[in-house]
Design an enzyme around this catalytic site. Structure first.
Site, PDB file in Angstrom:
ATOM      1  N   LYS A  74     -46.423 -16.930 -27.242  1.00  0.00           N
ATOM      2  CA  LYS A  74     -45.370 -15.911 -27.226  1.00  0.00           C
ATOM      3  C   LYS A  74     -44.024 -16.532 -27.573  1.00  0.00           C
ATOM      4  CE  LYS A  74     -42.480 -13.323 -24.056  1.00  0.00           C
ATOM      5  NZ  LYS A  74     -42.160 -13.050 -22.642  1.00  0.00           N
ATOM      6  N   ASP A  98     -45.806  -9.622 -25.522  1.00  0.00           N
ATOM      7  CA  ASP A  98     -45.197  -9.623 -24.191  1.00  0.00           C
ATOM      8  C   ASP A  98     -45.803  -8.476 -23.399  1.00  0.00           C
ATOM      9  OD1 ASP A  98     -43.986  -7.300 -25.114  1.00  0.00           O
ATOM     10  OD2 ASP A  98     -42.036  -7.796 -24.248  1.00  0.00           O
TER      11      ASP A  98
END
Length: 224
Positions: free
Chosen positions: A126, A145
């Site tokens: 991420k 996310d």
């Protein structure tokens, strides 16, 4: 074609188009001036809102503006500066260690390759995807996310529950140049409309393409 006859890929591309129309100016919500500042802000954003991170980073970056400064920072001072973002012990430790590696192994420059970024303490896909996309313009993957995970599952674009699996599914469905565009705009939609407890289906512009609504007659699906 009706919504039920669309393939998953066709639905994904139509959702992508609508998200572009809904949020044409969407961009990264974190404030930063350099790649290392973006890296640090993204590490701080874990289990914390971007709004809160943006309140913390001005003082942090004024005190420690670059990788060398963060690498040499007193850990207790660093912890105090990032305390309000939560999990501040681990975040401060990872920021300091990551910046030490950047200084020692990468000549004080945040690397622009996924494999190298993933070697940095506290950096998973991420964070690496955010840094590559917004600091270097490289779409190496899809940032997953909590919003991207929730909405991609609700929309019926993945059955995976782990971020890496969700990312792989989305990478197969979406054109590479739009991987980060998808994430950013889906995050905006998750904050504004498709919230965790209250999905907002009655006024969602994606409702007619959403798997949550596939059992609802099309005439009853709101269209914006």
């Amino acid at each position: 074609m009706t919504r039920k006859s669309l393939t998953t890929k066709q639905r994904a591309l139509e959702i992508l188009s609508r998200l572009h129309d809904l949020y044409p100016d969407a961009t990264c919500s974190l404030n930063y001036s350099t790649p290392v500042q973006l890296l640090v802000a993204t590490i701080l954003s874990a289990q914390c809102t971007d709004e809160r991170v943006n309140k913390v980073t001005p003082a942090l970056f004024k005190r420690f503006p670059d990788a060398k400064g963060l690498a040499n920072a007193d850990i207790l001072e660093l912890e105090e500066l990032v305390r309000s973002t939560g999990f501040y012990h681990n975040k401060a430790k990872n920021i300091k260690a990551a910046c030490q590696m950047i200084v020692n192994d990468f000549n004080s420059i945040v690397p622009n390759q996924m494999e190298q970024l993933l070697k940095l303490p506290g950096v998973a896909r991420k964070t690496a995807n955010v840094v590559l996309a917004h600091a270097y313009g490289i779409n190496a993957g899809v940032t997953v996310d909590t919003h991207v995970k929730r909405l991609s599952q609700r929309l019926g674009l993945t059955k995976n529950t782990e971020p890496v699996g969700i990312e792989k599914d989305l990478m197969h469905l979406l054109p590479q140049p739009d991987w980060e565009n998808w994430s950013i705009r889906l995050i905006y939609h998750g904050r504004a409309v498709c919230k965790s407890r209250f999905p907002g289906c009655d006024f969602c512009s994606l409702a007619d393409l959403c798997e949550m609504n596939l059992s609802t007659p099309e005439s009853q699906i709101p269209r914006k």
